[in-house]
Design an enzyme around this catalytic site. Structure first.
Site, mmCIF file in Angstrom:
data_model
loop_
_atom_site.group_PDB
_atom_site.id
_atom_site.type_symbol
_atom_site.label_atom_id
_atom_site.label_comp_id
_atom_site.label_asym_id
_atom_site.label_seq_id
_atom_site.Cartn_x
_atom_site.Cartn_y
_atom_site.Cartn_z
ATOM 1 N N ASP A 67 57.747 61.790 8.195
ATOM 2 C CA ASP A 67 58.769 62.794 7.884
ATOM 3 C C ASP A 67 60.100 62.145 7.514
ATOM 4 O OD1 ASP A 67 60.027 65.245 7.661
ATOM 5 O OD2 ASP A 67 60.519 65.338 9.783
ATOM 6 N N ASP B 70 63.637 65.759 -0.081
ATOM 7 C CA ASP B 70 62.878 65.937 1.151
ATOM 8 C C ASP B 70 61.377 65.956 0.891
ATOM 9 O OD1 ASP B 70 62.208 66.576 3.801
ATOM 10 O OD2 ASP B 70 62.392 68.721 3.429
#
Ligand SMILES: *[C@@H]1O[C@H](CO)[C@@H](O)[C@H](O)[C@H]1NC(C)=O
Ligand SMILES: *[C@@H]1O[C@H](CO)[C@@H](O)[C@H](O)[C@H]1NC(C)=O
Ligand SMILES: *[C@@H]1O[C@H](CO)[C@@H](O)[C@H](O)[C@H]1NC(C)=O
Ligand SMILES: CC(=O)N[C@H]1CO[C@H](CO)[C@@H](O)[C@@H]1O
Length: 402
Positions: free
Chosen positions: A97, A274
């Protein structure tokens, strides 16, 4: 434990092989394969991405500084890696992540060995709908045979919600996102920081490459310590991380977006890059500008703009100007892969667009998210040392895979 809508809406799970494929001059590339699963929950793709975005904005700013947000399991494109912890290492399936920075494992699965040192500090991180709390340990973390980190701070979760399908998270966001997460420590070095400090990699940099998602899966790779030059077809152009908060706490950049020859869709704004967001999200007012240009309407089932074939044939490039350089999503890059329409509740043969509504109006300091749909067209580089983000073209930049 896991909110049921979140379980059901998990769309693309990525099963990794995590085999290092190349090592030269202090960098190591790990390759991943991804597998496509059907979306069958009560939330559609656009809503899932919007939830993550809202959590990012809400949690990143203000008093609750340690609540760094992001529901990493509840996204359409999720990469996991088999990470070893301890000596001899036990393998855990961890989510990779870029929107969070703590590395942690489920305490029920954690196998202590001679390298496990309990610091006793409590650790708490909140991720939108999920969270974990537990105790900090130092332990040896093995990402690949060549990537071994001694005394890495990890969280050992005594309580985690929202992560039933994985054993924990490998957080590769900026170190500032660890602020306030561990008792008695200002920030805790991320795995990338420690690899760089120990000289295992020559610079505190991660390069990420994806090939576009398709029916038979796709691939992605993460290079620690540099850029996989075999994957890029241009120079890497870097821009400093934006000064505008809260985007500045993430891999945030300033960007303008135009449609076709000159129509401005997004004036100079701050937002983020992201890997945990599937689509390209624009603040509601910017999204409406885009919709006005491309036509179509928002489809109820998928939550995405659906356009006709005639509208598709008129679609123009969407141009992302970041620093001095412009990165264009071609018409094909602006549509959801048609072979995967039914996976997101869409109709076979229809055309859905990957630009979606962020859910808040502009002026928030985080007015767009360049997610996976952008990153599968451009190689991205996350440089902690120089606080900058870089982009380059790849063989897929103008591919018509969708
Ligand atoms: C675990 O965390 C959840 C959510 O923060 C909380 O409601 C629950 O009480 C916690 N459980 C334990 C055993 O600490
Ligand atoms: C983490 O949560 C525990 C209770 O679950 C609390 O005692 C502790 O102070 C918290 N630590 C931090 C750093 O917020
Ligand atoms: C980004 O834009 C803001 C204004 O929107 C400006 O203050 C800032 O200097 C720009 N550059 C960076 C690197 O933040
Ligand atoms: C190899 C290395 O630099 N390890 C460091 C990782 O970070 C912790 C602090 O969290 C240091 O104590 C280790 O020395």
């Amino acid at each position: 434990m896991f909110p049921s809508t979140a379980i059901l809406s998990l769309l693309l799970a990525v099963v990794s092989s995590a085999t290092p494929i190349r090592r030269d001059s202090n960098k190591v590339t790990l390759q991943f394969a991804h597998q496509v699963n059907a979306l069958c929950g009560s939330q559609n793709l656009a809503e899932i991405d919007r939830d993550r975005a809202i959590a990012l904005v809400n949690n990143a700013g203000g008093q609750k500084a340690h609540k760094v947000s992001v529901d990493v399991t509840n996204t359409a494109v999720t990469y996991t890696s088999q990470v070893g912890i301890g000596s001899p290492p036990t393998k855990y399936t961890l989510l990779i992540d870029t929107g969070s920075s703590n590395t942690w494992v489920n305490g029920k699965k954690y196998v202590k060995t001679g390298t496990s040192e309990k610091t006793g500090n409590s650790v708490n991180v909140s991720y939108g709908s999920g969270s974990f709390s537990g105790t900090e340990y130092y332990d040896t973390v093995t990402l690949a045979p060549e990537l071994v980190i001694k005394r890495q701070s990890i969280g050992v979760a005594s309580n985690a919600t929202g992560f039933d399908d994985v054993d924990g998270i490998l957080g590769i966001g900026p170190v500032d996102l660890t602020k306030g997460t561990v008792e008695n420590e200002h920030t805790v070095p991320t795995v990338t920081d420690n690899l760089s400090k120990a000289g295992t990699i020559s610079s505190d940099v991660i390069g990420i490459f994806y090939s576009p998602a398709r029916k038979e899966g796709g691939s992605g790779e993460l290079t620690w310590g540099g850029v996989d030059t075999a994957k890029i077809t241009s120079d890497i152009n870097y821009v400093p991380i934006t000064e505008t908060a809260p985007a500045s706490r993430f891999w945030g950049v300033n960007q303008t977006i135009t449609y076709g020859d000159k129509k401005t869709i997004v004036p100079l704004s701050a937002g983020i890059v992201d890997t945990g967001t599937t689509l390209v999200l624009l603040a509601t007012d910017y999204f409406k500008q885009y919709q006005k240009e491309v036509g179509g309407g928002v489809d109820v089932a998928t939550g995405l703009i659906k356009i006709t074939h005639a509208e598709f044939s008129k679609l123009k490039n969407l141009n992302f100007k970041i620093g001095k350089h412009t990165y264009s999503l071609t018409p094909n890059a602006q549509i959801w892969p048609r072979s995967l329409n039914t996976k997101i509740g869409g109709e076979e043969g229809s055309i859905y667009l990957i630009v979606s509504d962020l859910g808040t109006t502009s002026g928030q300091g985080l007015d767009f998210i360049n997610g996976y749909a952008f990153l599968e067209r451009f190689y991205s580089v996350y440089d902690t040392t120089n606080r900058q983000v870089g982009f380059a073209t790849t063989d897929y930049t103008e591919a018509t895979t969708n």
